[in-house]
Design a protein around this motif. Structure first.
Motif, mmCIF file in Angstrom:
data_model
loop_
_atom_site.group_PDB
_atom_site.id
_atom_site.type_symbol
_atom_site.label_atom_id
_atom_site.label_comp_id
_atom_site.label_asym_id
_atom_site.label_seq_id
_atom_site.Cartn_x
_atom_site.Cartn_y
_atom_site.Cartn_z
ATOM 1 N N TYR B 132 0.890 -1.354 0.330
ATOM 2 C CA TYR B 132 0.115 0.076 -0.300
ATOM 3 C C TYR B 132 0.679 1.124 -0.285
ATOM 4 C CZ TYR B 132 -3.845 3.341 2.049
ATOM 5 O OH TYR B 132 -4.789 4.227 2.018
ATOM 6 N N VAL B 133 1.814 1.155 0.915
ATOM 7 C CA VAL B 133 2.833 2.681 1.006
ATOM 8 C C VAL B 133 4.247 2.145 0.004
ATOM 9 C CG1 VAL B 133 2.805 2.291 3.289
ATOM 10 C CG2 VAL B 133 4.741 1.428 2.797
ATOM 11 N N GLY B 134 4.089 1.659 -0.738
ATOM 12 C CA GLY B 134 4.961 1.293 -2.562
ATOM 13 C C GLY B 134 5.846 0.661 -1.848
ATOM 14 N N GLU B 150 11.378 6.420 2.527
ATOM 15 C CA GLU B 150 11.177 4.858 2.239
ATOM 16 C C GLU B 150 10.953 4.965 4.043
ATOM 17 O OE1 GLU B 150 13.051 3.038 -1.422
ATOM 18 O OE2 GLU B 150 13.967 3.209 0.850
ATOM 19 N N ARG B 153 7.787 5.860 4.928
ATOM 20 C CA ARG B 153 6.342 4.929 4.233
ATOM 21 C C ARG B 153 6.431 3.990 5.578
ATOM 22 N NH1 ARG B 153 4.961 5.216 -0.985
ATOM 23 N NH2 ARG B 153 6.411 7.612 -2.018
ATOM 24 N N ILE B 156 4.547 4.926 8.223
ATOM 25 C CA ILE B 156 2.452 4.979 8.026
ATOM 26 C C ILE B 156 1.818 3.513 7.603
ATOM 27 C CG2 ILE B 156 0.932 6.197 6.171
ATOM 28 C CD1 ILE B 156 2.996 8.115 5.978
ATOM 29 N N ALA B 157 2.892 2.737 7.332
ATOM 30 C CA ALA B 157 2.449 1.399 7.474
ATOM 31 C C ALA B 157 2.181 0.822 8.822
ATOM 32 C CB ALA B 157 3.221 0.263 7.069
ATOM 33 N N GLN B 183 4.992 13.727 -1.683
ATOM 34 C CA GLN B 183 5.048 11.780 -1.577
ATOM 35 C C GLN B 183 4.320 11.210 -0.635
ATOM 36 O OE1 GLN B 183 9.016 10.612 -2.556
ATOM 37 N NE2 GLN B 183 8.541 10.672 -4.900
ATOM 38 N N ILE B 184 4.712 12.072 0.667
ATOM 39 C CA ILE B 184 4.019 11.229 1.985
ATOM 40 C C ILE B 184 3.042 12.138 2.081
ATOM 41 C CG2 ILE B 184 4.529 11.603 4.810
ATOM 42 C CD1 ILE B 184 6.706 9.262 3.479
ATOM 43 N N LEU B 187 0.678 10.267 0.170
ATOM 44 C CA LEU B 187 0.495 8.903 0.843
ATOM 45 C C LEU B 187 -0.395 9.159 2.011
ATOM 46 C CD1 LEU B 187 0.878 5.744 1.231
ATOM 47 C CD2 LEU B 187 2.943 6.725 2.592
ATOM 48 N N ARG B 190 -4.247 9.903 0.779
ATOM 49 C CA ARG B 190 -4.470 8.236 0.185
ATOM 50 C C ARG B 190 -5.455 7.714 0.887
ATOM 51 N NH1 ARG B 190 -1.119 3.444 -2.258
ATOM 52 N NH2 ARG B 190 -3.166 2.568 -2.137
ATOM 53 N N VAL B 191 -4.449 8.106 3.224
ATOM 54 C CA VAL B 191 -5.018 7.346 3.808
ATOM 55 C C VAL B 191 -6.587 7.736 4.609
ATOM 56 C CG1 VAL B 191 -4.470 6.982 6.288
ATOM 57 C CG2 VAL B 191 -2.994 6.746 4.623
#
Lengths: 400, 231
Positions: B132-134, B150, B153, B156-157, B183-184, B187, B190-191
């Motif tokens: 989901y976070v790539g 990263e 990310r 966040i995951a 990018q964050i 993300l 999107r969450v």
């Protein structure tokens, strides 16, 4: 991911510190292990020596140690009387003396300590070569000598040992008496390269040319159905002027007086080692926790409970302590052999007497002490980790 | 009408200092409805992080009330607050706070296992989240092998691991360059779009503009205001 694995990974994160911690614990704990071996080792070893003779009770004329005080008089009647007691299976009287000894007439004499036995002759030595003293009365005129005497006098079983006599300017003023060597033996209380011999009391008195009928002490073995303490009481009741002690009582006396130095040293050093282990572990864990306060605060913010954080620290301590313990036992055992050898060089000690002796319960006490110290050392760092203010720590981490 | 996920009533936080008490928040009120995305902006030191800490149950107010899903957290003991943080709140920190000795996957596993998830289910969820976070291809990588973006990310995951009702992100782009920050921000957006309530404390305008609602904290009154409101 169990807490144990998490703790293991945390330790591996700083391998040098983890290894230093383990080695530190191992070094201090090895010393503690040795001190626990020393604390009662001498008494245990002494007890084993006493027991190995096969007699469980000693009788002397006074409270002085056997051979150190006045002799028992009328020993032949005394042995017979004690032998008749219901609690007694066997009695032996032991006289001690020293005599000049030669392997041949043209050899220089050496001073040879002798034990003269009356009654059951057994248990005081182990035959290495040849035969034991024959049973009475055929033992008269025979002797067993130890390896040191055999080497110094260049004698073998079957040879004759020349005892006593007076030689002035290569001429015998009084001729020596000849005893046949039946065997080479190792005495229970043998001391280094000191020559020694044993024979029956008649032969010994024959060397002196008189029959004083005395002995330094008696050794008594209890009847199968009797406890040593019952035998002691029976002898005390029958002979109130004599001093009878079981091997255990004898060792207790030694522990209270002659061996107390070693106990005291062991207790002091043990206490210090426990304290050092506590300091070492507390310092290591406190530094470790302080270095990752941010992580701990992060875990708490994510929802880890206090007790889980403490449990994680407990696992880290446990891994350090347990690996350290295993190493400590190995290092301590090796060190004990070396230290025992050094202390053993003290003069006048029987070869088979040891200072560092493994006894039942030492390992349990050792593990208990170190694990207890580990738990105690956890208190402060665990308190830091469990009570840390999450928000303030997170704020501090951001600003530093 | 659904119950607010988070409700703050008259929150005040005063830090006692040797040189005198410092007021960080004064009578702050806030209501976050399910699925909302709110950005709190304001200058450094205005109390944004303090507000998030109070709402995230990692600090206690000097006065006022915080209700999570209608429950007043003041009445909860430490274990209950921990449980609440574990299951209902997802934290994203400026400095990530990933455990360096664990892989990205293990870091995401951690809160799930703590919550009592079965290992197999937990791993499946972790792989889903990293995808989901790539970062599906970085499961076995340690934080030291990841870039700042990263790592955030992964963080966040991790925050989403136990399907929280709300994600609290404290300066999530504070340690990142502009491009990575965007990018964050995308993300987190999107969450929010996927249904999770998101509250972001930031002074990053781009990040703040991605939020559904924007509030400003600070000024002399130490209160929350709609942007542009005179205080």
């Amino acid at each position: 991911m169990t807490l144990a694995i998490l703790a293991w990974r945390t330790l591996l994160r700083q391998p040098a510190r983890a290894v230093l911690g383990v080695f530190g614990v191992a070094a201090v704990a090895a010393l503690l292990f040795d001190m626990l071996l020393l604390a009662g080792g001498l008494a245990t070893s002494f007890r084993d020596l006493l027991d190995s003779t096969g007699f469980d009770v000693r009788v002397t004329a006074t409270e002085a140690l056997p051979g150190m005080g006045p002799y028992l008089e009328g020993v032949r009647d005394l042995v017979a009387d004690i032998d008749e007691l219901d609690h007694v299976a066997d009695v032996a009287a032991v006289a001690l003396g020293t005599i000049a000894a030669r392997g041949s007439e043209d050899q220089d004499a050496i001073s040879l300590p002798i034990q003269g036995y009356l009654g059951t002759v057994r248990g005081g030595w182990k035959v290495l070569e040849g035969d034991d003293l024959p049973r009475e009365p055929a033992s008269s005129g025979t002797v067993v000598i130890n390896r040191a005497a055999a080497e110094q006098l260049d004698l073998d079983p079957g040879d004759e040992l020349l005892l006593g006599g007076l030689k002035i300017r290569d001429r015998w003023s009084a001729p020596p008496q000849r005893c046949r060597i039946t065997g080479i033996v190792e005495f229970v209380f043998e001391q280094g390269h000191t020559p020694s011999a044993a024979m029956d009391l008649d032969t010994m008195e024959g060397l002196a040319g008189r029959k004083p009928d005395r002995a330094a002490f008696l050794m008594v073995s209890s009847a199968p159905a009797s406890a040593d303490i019952e035998t002691v009481q029976a002898i005390r009741d029958r002979f109130p002027n004599l001093h009878a002690y079981s091997n255990a009582q004898y060792v207790q006396q030694f522990q209270a007086h002659d061996f107390s130095y070693f106990r005291q040293i062991a207790v002091v050093i043990s206490t210090l080692t426990v304290f050092f282990t506590f300091l070492l572990l507390t310092a290591l864990l406190t530094v470790s926790v302080n270095q990752r306060l941010g992580e701990v605060a992060g875990l708490r913010a994510l929802g880890f409970r206090r007790r889980r954080i403490v449990a994680m620290l407990m696992w880290e301590t446990a891994v350090t302590v347990v690996v350290g313990l295993v190493l400590a036992v190995a290092v301590g055992a090796a060190l004990a052999v070396v230290l025992d050898g050094i202390l053993h060089d003290m003069p006048g000690l029987p070869d088979r007497l040891h200072f560092f002796v493994y006894r039942h319960g030492v390992l349990v006490r050792f593990v208990g002490l170190i694990l207890g110290t580990g738990l105690l050392s956890l208190v402060y760092p665990a308190w830091i980790a469990a009570r840390l203010p999450i928000a303030a720590t997170l704020r501090k981490e951001i600003t530093t | 009408m659904s119950r607010p996920v988070v409700e703050a009533r008259g929150l005040t936080k005063i830090f006692p200092m040797p040189s005198g008490a410092v007021t960080a928040l004064q009578e702050v009120d806030l209501l976050l409805d399910p699925g909302e995305s709110v950005a709190i902006t304001g200058p450094s030191g205005c109390g944004k992080s303090t507000l998030l800490h109070l709402l995230g149950c990692v600090d206690t107010p000097t006065s006022g009330q915080v209700l999570i899903d209608g429950v007043d957290v003041a009445g909860l003991n430490d274990a209950a607050r921990s449980r609440l943080r574990l299951t209902t709140i997802g934290f994203v920190f400026q400095r990530f706070f990933l455990l360096p000795m664990l892989t990205a996957g293990e870091n995401v596993d951690l809160p799930q296992l703590e919550a009592g998830a079965i290992r197999r289910d937990c791993r499946r969820r972790t792989l889903e989240l990293l995808d989901y976070v790539g970062l599906a291809d970085r499961v076995g990588h340690r934080p030291s092998q990841l870039s700042g973006g990263e790592m955030q990310r992964v963080a966040i995951a991790r925050a989403l691991a136990n399907r929280p009702r709300i994600v609290l992100a404290d300066e999530p782009t504070g340690e990142l360059d502009e491009v990575t920050g965007e990018q964050i921000a995308a993300l987190l957006h999107r969450v929010h779009l996927d249904g999770t309530t998101v509250l972001i404390a930031t002074h990053d305008r781009n990040l703040a503009s991605s939020a559904h609602r924007r509030l400003v904290l600070g000024g002399r009154d130490h209160r929350l205001h709609e942007p542009g409101v005179d205080r």
